[in-house]
Design a protein around this motif. Structure first.
Motif, PDB file in Angstrom:
ATOM      1  N   THR A   9       0.807  -1.198   0.299  1.00 17.19           N
ATOM      2  CA  THR A   9      -0.114  -0.091   0.133  1.00 17.19           C
ATOM      3  C   THR A   9       1.169   1.497  -0.082  1.00 17.19           C
ATOM      4  O   THR A   9       2.002   1.396   0.537  1.00 17.19           O
ATOM      5  CB  THR A   9      -0.925  -0.025   1.176  1.00 17.19           C
ATOM      6  N   HIS A  10       0.276   2.302  -0.472  1.00 14.60           N
ATOM      7  CA  HIS A  10       0.971   3.508  -0.543  1.00 14.60           C
ATOM      8  C   HIS A  10       2.425   3.565  -1.102  1.00 14.60           C
ATOM      9  O   HIS A  10       3.429   4.081  -0.451  1.00 14.60           O
ATOM     10  CB  HIS A  10       1.053   4.147   0.911  1.00 14.60           C
ATOM     11  N   ILE A  11       2.663   2.809  -2.253  1.00 12.57           N
ATOM     12  CA  ILE A  11       3.932   2.356  -2.661  1.00 12.57           C
ATOM     13  C   ILE A  11       4.672   3.648  -3.121  1.00 12.57           C
ATOM     14  O   ILE A  11       5.875   3.695  -2.880  1.00 12.57           O
ATOM     15  CB  ILE A  11       3.834   1.337  -3.847  1.00 12.57           C
ATOM     16  N   ASN A  12       4.057   4.769  -3.452  1.00 11.68           N
ATOM     17  CA  ASN A  12       4.825   5.959  -3.748  1.00 11.68           C
ATOM     18  C   ASN A  12       4.805   6.737  -2.655  1.00 11.68           C
ATOM     19  O   ASN A  12       5.720   7.868  -2.943  1.00 11.68           O
ATOM     20  CB  ASN A  12       3.924   6.692  -4.894  1.00 11.68           C
ATOM     21  N   ASP A 122      13.699  -5.832   1.726  1.00 14.94           N
ATOM     22  CA  ASP A 122      12.455  -4.941   2.236  1.00 14.94           C
ATOM     23  C   ASP A 122      11.988  -5.247   3.561  1.00 14.94           C
ATOM     24  O   ASP A 122      11.198  -4.870   4.033  1.00 14.94           O
ATOM     25  CB  ASP A 122      11.468  -4.794   1.327  1.00 14.94           C
ATOM     26  N   LYS A 123      12.935  -6.050   4.244  1.00 15.42           N
ATOM     27  CA  LYS A 123      12.551  -6.363   5.766  1.00 15.42           C
ATOM     28  C   LYS A 123      13.398  -5.615   6.598  1.00 15.42           C
ATOM     29  O   LYS A 123      14.474  -5.022   6.110  1.00 15.42           O
ATOM     30  CB  LYS A 123      12.726  -7.771   6.009  1.00 15.42           C
ATOM     31  N   CYS A 226      15.381   1.594  -7.702  1.00 18.91           N
ATOM     32  CA  CYS A 226      14.819   0.023  -8.264  1.00 18.91           C
ATOM     33  C   CYS A 226      14.057  -0.706  -7.199  1.00 18.91           C
ATOM     34  O   CYS A 226      13.472  -1.453  -7.362  1.00 18.91           O
ATOM     35  CB  CYS A 226      15.883  -0.728  -8.731  1.00 18.91           C
ATOM     36  N   HIS A 227      13.940   0.180  -5.983  1.00 21.47           N
ATOM     37  CA  HIS A 227      13.008  -0.458  -5.082  1.00 21.47           C
ATOM     38  C   HIS A 227      11.935   0.626  -4.738  1.00 21.47           C
ATOM     39  O   HIS A 227      11.023   0.698  -3.748  1.00 21.47           O
ATOM     40  CB  HIS A 227      13.744  -0.612  -3.610  1.00 21.47           C
ATOM     41  N   ARG A 239       9.545  -4.691  -2.597  1.00 26.34           N
ATOM     42  CA  ARG A 239       9.445  -3.527  -3.598  1.00 26.34           C
ATOM     43  C   ARG A 239      10.071  -3.235  -4.582  1.00 26.34           C
ATOM     44  O   ARG A 239      10.164  -2.165  -5.209  1.00 26.34           O
ATOM     45  CB  ARG A 239       9.357  -2.142  -2.522  1.00 26.34           C
ATOM     46  N   SER A 240      10.623  -4.356  -5.144  1.00 27.89           N
ATOM     47  CA  SER A 240      11.636  -4.287  -6.128  1.00 27.89           C
ATOM     48  C   SER A 240      11.010  -4.026  -7.588  1.00 27.89           C
ATOM     49  O   SER A 240       9.888  -4.265  -7.825  1.00 27.89           O
ATOM     50  CB  SER A 240      12.329  -5.858  -6.639  1.00 27.89           C
TER      51      SER A 240
END
Ligand SMILES: [Zn+2]
Ligand SMILES: [Zn+2]
Length: 310
Positions: A9-12, A122-123, A226-227, A239-240
């Motif tokens: 969610t809210h990736i941007n 991404d952890k 790139c992530h 998130r790649s």
């Protein structure tokens, strides 16, 4: 791998999170000498407009290809870290030498760090995830001693046991700083032979200082941009992203979502428009008898269509 909407969610906006450093990034762990060195490199690179020559520009482009395409992408990443193909010992050491000249630390630490990234992507334990902030993932992470990679030698050795047990790799790990100093002196000497001290200085600044600054930032884009920006072809649960402009700058490394979907594959560009010059070089090496055991993309992946990313 599924082809459904991503559970992100809210990736941007996630890179604007308020906690822009992980908990371990304390003042005690800040590597001030290394940070000062990198600042100095940036200051020295500012001399580039004053020292321009076509010989300097040629040195920059040649060193960019040798150290980033051949040294980091072809060798440190695809050969040493992921074992995407095999080559003979002489070529492996020659490419590792070029990787050292990118000044991104030695091959054992680099591979251990990148393998940790893949296993914890991404952890919290990921060394350079933008889950904290854009600037953390881009460069700040490199200036803090990592609790596992830097404070537990056994962890680094365990993550890269195949490399740590190789005496040649241990040599490069120990001497990569000296090799970079020799490289800078070599550039100065080469420029001097080319056209005197003025050209020597130009080749040193452009092929040495400016090239190092540009190439470090180009490599760091794989960890940051790139992530964050680009499209996802595969639902890798992280998130790649596949990012075309990073792919162009990094000789094919920008197809990072593809890479996280199949990290061992020698080819990162999975579609005809995903240009991957490093894979072309691996193919050329195969034709010359210098590469074998090239790991193909898993067939079920190469048929997937891009996911719609918000
Ligand atoms: Zn990644
Ligand atoms: Zn990788």
């Amino acid at each position: 791998m599924t082809q459904q909407a991503l559970p992100i969610t809210h990736i941007n906006n996630f890179y604007k999170a308020p906690h822009f450093l992980p908990a371990y990034a304390t003042r005690e762990r800040f590597n001030l000498p290394l940070f000062s060195l990198y600042i100095l490199l940036h200051v020295l690179a500012l001399a580039a407009p004053l020292t321009y020559s076509w010989q300097g520009l040629t040195a920059l482009l040649a060193m960019y290809f040798l150290t980033i395409c051949l040294g980091i992408t072809l060798c440190y990443h695809r050969l040493l870290t992921h074992r995407s193909y095999n080559t003979n010992r002489a070529v492996k050491y020659l490419l590792t030498f070029l990787g050292c000249l990118a000044f991104q630390r030695g091959p054992i630490w680099w591979a251990a760090c990148h393998r940790l990234h893949h296993s914890k992507v991404d952890k919290e334990q990921d060394p350079h995830s933008p889950r904290y902030s854009l600037i953390w993932s881009h460069f700040l992470w490199a200036f803090f001693w990592h609790p596992q990679l830097d404070e537990e030698q056994e962890t680094t050795n365990r993550l890269a046991l195949d490399l740590a047990s190789d005496s040649g790799m241990r040599f490069f790990e120990k001497h990569y700083t000296s090799l970079n100093i020799l490289c800078l002196l070599g550039l100065l000497g080469l420029g001097y032979l080319w056209g005197g001290w003025k050209i020597g200085l130009s080749v040193l600044v452009w092929g040495g200082f400016l090239r190092l600054v540009l190439c470090l930032n180009i490599t760091w884009l794989v960890n940051s941009a790139c992530h964050i920006w680009g499209y996802q072809t595969y639902d890798t649960g992280d998130r790649s992203r596949n990012n075309w402009w990073v792919a162009l700058l990094t000789w094919g490394e920008g197809w990072h979502n593809n890479h996280h979907a199949d990290a061992r594959a020698a080819r990162n560009g999975h579609r005809w428009y995903e240009v991957d010059p490093t894979y072309w070089i691996i193919q050329l090496m195969r034709q010359l008898g210098l590469a074998n055991n090239i790991v193909p993309v898993r067939p079920e992946l190469s048929l997937a269509e891009p996911l719609k990313t918000k």
